[in-house]
Design a protein around this motif. Sequence first.
Motif, PDB file in Angstrom:
ATOM      1  N   GLN A  55       0.808  -1.222   0.000  1.00  0.00           N
ATOM      2  CA  GLN A  55       0.000   0.000   0.000  1.00  0.00           C
ATOM      3  C   GLN A  55       0.842   1.272   0.000  1.00  0.00           C
ATOM      4  OE1 GLN A  55      -2.397  -0.158   3.522  1.00  0.00           O
ATOM      5  NE2 GLN A  55      -0.677   0.033   4.943  1.00  0.00           N
ATOM      6  N   ASN A  56       2.126   1.142   0.279  1.00  0.00           N
ATOM      7  CA  ASN A  56       3.005   2.313   0.291  1.00  0.00           C
ATOM      8  C   ASN A  56       3.920   2.386  -0.932  1.00  0.00           C
ATOM      9  OD1 ASN A  56       2.162   3.383   2.832  1.00  0.00           O
ATOM     10  ND2 ASN A  56       3.348   1.773   3.862  1.00  0.00           N
ATOM     11  N   SER A  57       3.675   1.530  -1.914  1.00  0.00           N
ATOM     12  CA  SER A  57       4.581   1.465  -3.075  1.00  0.00           C
ATOM     13  C   SER A  57       4.662   2.791  -3.821  1.00  0.00           C
ATOM     14  CB  SER A  57       4.130   0.356  -4.031  1.00  0.00           C
ATOM     15  OG  SER A  57       4.418  -0.914  -3.494  1.00  0.00           O
ATOM     16  N   PHE A  58       3.549   3.502  -3.947  1.00  0.00           N
ATOM     17  CA  PHE A  58       3.582   4.769  -4.673  1.00  0.00           C
ATOM     18  C   PHE A  58       4.407   5.803  -3.903  1.00  0.00           C
ATOM     19  CE2 PHE A  58       1.578   8.887  -5.957  1.00  0.00           C
ATOM     20  CZ  PHE A  58       1.976   8.865  -7.281  1.00  0.00           C
ATOM     21  N   LEU A  59       4.218   5.877  -2.592  1.00  0.00           N
ATOM     22  CA  LEU A  59       4.995   6.800  -1.762  1.00  0.00           C
ATOM     23  C   LEU A  59       6.471   6.436  -1.813  1.00  0.00           C
ATOM     24  CD1 LEU A  59       5.246   9.085   0.293  1.00  0.00           C
ATOM     25  CD2 LEU A  59       4.656   7.421   2.093  1.00  0.00           C
ATOM     26  N   GLU A  60       6.767   5.156  -1.763  1.00  0.00           N
ATOM     27  CA  GLU A  60       8.160   4.715  -1.824  1.00  0.00           C
ATOM     28  C   GLU A  60       8.790   5.066  -3.170  1.00  0.00           C
ATOM     29  OE1 GLU A  60       7.803   0.584  -1.003  1.00  0.00           O
ATOM     30  OE2 GLU A  60       7.423   0.871   1.146  1.00  0.00           O
ATOM     31  N   LYS A  62       7.943   7.639  -4.996  1.00  0.00           N
ATOM     32  CA  LYS A  62       8.196   9.084  -4.948  1.00  0.00           C
ATOM     33  C   LYS A  62       9.505   9.369  -4.205  1.00  0.00           C
ATOM     34  CE  LYS A  62       6.548  13.518  -3.250  1.00  0.00           C
ATOM     35  NZ  LYS A  62       5.557  14.252  -2.414  1.00  0.00           N
ATOM     36  N   ARG A  63       9.717   8.690  -3.101  1.00  0.00           N
ATOM     37  CA  ARG A  63      10.943   8.906  -2.317  1.00  0.00           C
ATOM     38  C   ARG A  63      12.172   8.450  -3.103  1.00  0.00           C
ATOM     39  NH1 ARG A  63       8.349   6.715   3.425  1.00  0.00           N
ATOM     40  NH2 ARG A  63       7.319   8.684   3.985  1.00  0.00           N
ATOM     41  N   TYR A  64      12.000   7.386  -3.858  1.00  0.00           N
ATOM     42  CA  TYR A  64      13.085   6.896  -4.718  1.00  0.00           C
ATOM     43  C   TYR A  64      13.455   7.958  -5.754  1.00  0.00           C
ATOM     44  CZ  TYR A  64      14.943   4.506  -8.877  1.00  0.00           C
ATOM     45  OH  TYR A  64      15.672   4.163  -9.991  1.00  0.00           O
ATOM     46  N   TYR A  79       7.390  11.236 -14.297  1.00  0.00           N
ATOM     47  CA  TYR A  79       7.411   9.818 -13.948  1.00  0.00           C
ATOM     48  C   TYR A  79       6.385   9.521 -12.848  1.00  0.00           C
ATOM     49  CZ  TYR A  79      11.616   8.731 -16.678  1.00  0.00           C
ATOM     50  OH  TYR A  79      12.503   8.511 -17.707  1.00  0.00           O
ATOM     51  N   LEU A  80       6.281  10.432 -11.886  1.00  0.00           N
ATOM     52  CA  LEU A  80       5.334  10.233 -10.791  1.00  0.00           C
ATOM     53  C   LEU A  80       3.896  10.310 -11.289  1.00  0.00           C
ATOM     54  CD1 LEU A  80       5.406   9.778  -7.693  1.00  0.00           C
ATOM     55  CD2 LEU A  80       4.981  12.239  -7.441  1.00  0.00           C
ATOM     56  N   THR A  81       3.633  11.228 -12.207  1.00  0.00           N
ATOM     57  CA  THR A  81       2.287  11.374 -12.760  1.00  0.00           C
ATOM     58  C   THR A  81       1.870  10.118 -13.511  1.00  0.00           C
ATOM     59  OG1 THR A  81       2.471  13.781 -12.949  1.00  0.00           O
ATOM     60  CG2 THR A  81       0.880  12.687 -14.388  1.00  0.00           C
ATOM     61  N   VAL A  82       2.776   9.568 -14.309  1.00  0.00           N
ATOM     62  CA  VAL A  82       2.475   8.354 -15.072  1.00  0.00           C
ATOM     63  C   VAL A  82       2.140   7.209 -14.120  1.00  0.00           C
ATOM     64  CG1 VAL A  82       3.427   6.611 -16.618  1.00  0.00           C
ATOM     65  CG2 VAL A  82       3.845   9.029 -17.067  1.00  0.00           C
TER      66      VAL A  82
END
Length: 302
Positions: A55-60, A62-64, A79-82
Amino acid sequence: MEIQSYIGNFAPQLSLHERALRIFESLDIAESSRTDYKSRIWMFLEFIQAHPFNQNSFLEFKRYLAARNDIAIATKSKYLTVARVFLKELNRQGIIPADITQNVKSFQQTKKHKKFGLNQEEVNLLLSELNRLPESFSNVRLKAIISLLVFQGLRQIEVIRLNVEDISPGQMTALIHGKGRDDKEPIDLHPRSVEALKHYMDYCKVRSGPLFVSSSNNNQNGRLSTKSIRNIVTAFLKNLNIDNSTHGFRHYFTTKLIELFSNDLLTVAKFTRHKSVETLQVYNDNISRKNNLPKYYQAFNE
């Protein structure tokens, strides 16, 4: 948990990348956006294949991206938007059980332009050099393309979308398929644009279909791509030692009109076709800042 565990029932015969492309095909978006999404999704797919999907993959992710120093903030945002679009669609289609992009903010970017347009001296130089070029298919085409960049402020995508049927030299108008629009809108052509376009169509015998076509063996008479336009124009700029891009012409066009119309941004927006006057205010602020520089220098000289 691996992402395949969630989407294993969705086109199981395809690879993860192929499934992602299938997802983008189902979206009601502009073709230019679809192409951009397809070309950028690979980074997120590589990330989630290397890290357990949760559930945190998107946040992770972003941090990457935030930790990488080799990518500009504007590119990170893309890249984040895609990834966000991809995950939201997976959730909407019931492929993953939750929208894991919620409450994860986008990268914050300044609205100020980091790159500036061509200045008048550079435009004068390139127009002068264009007039010196011997007549050939490539040179006559280059003159027509640059006329649309300098005197009309068109975007690259708008230039390549033009068809011969969109140009009305007698009425001095053209139909433009603008950014993010479904239909074409009429614009008034500058006399110098009309002259360059008429000469190009006559000299190169372009009678119908795509206005700007390729002369290469691989794409003979095929429509030029945005990459082709960019390569053609930037190569010419480089020969003149002008360090700028095709979008620098639009900056020049917009700035010129703001100065001419004395900051009447609503009038300028009709020519530039910006949807938001707020965007034009950024140009206005840059002009004011440059105009105030002498006073700033003088303050400390004293």
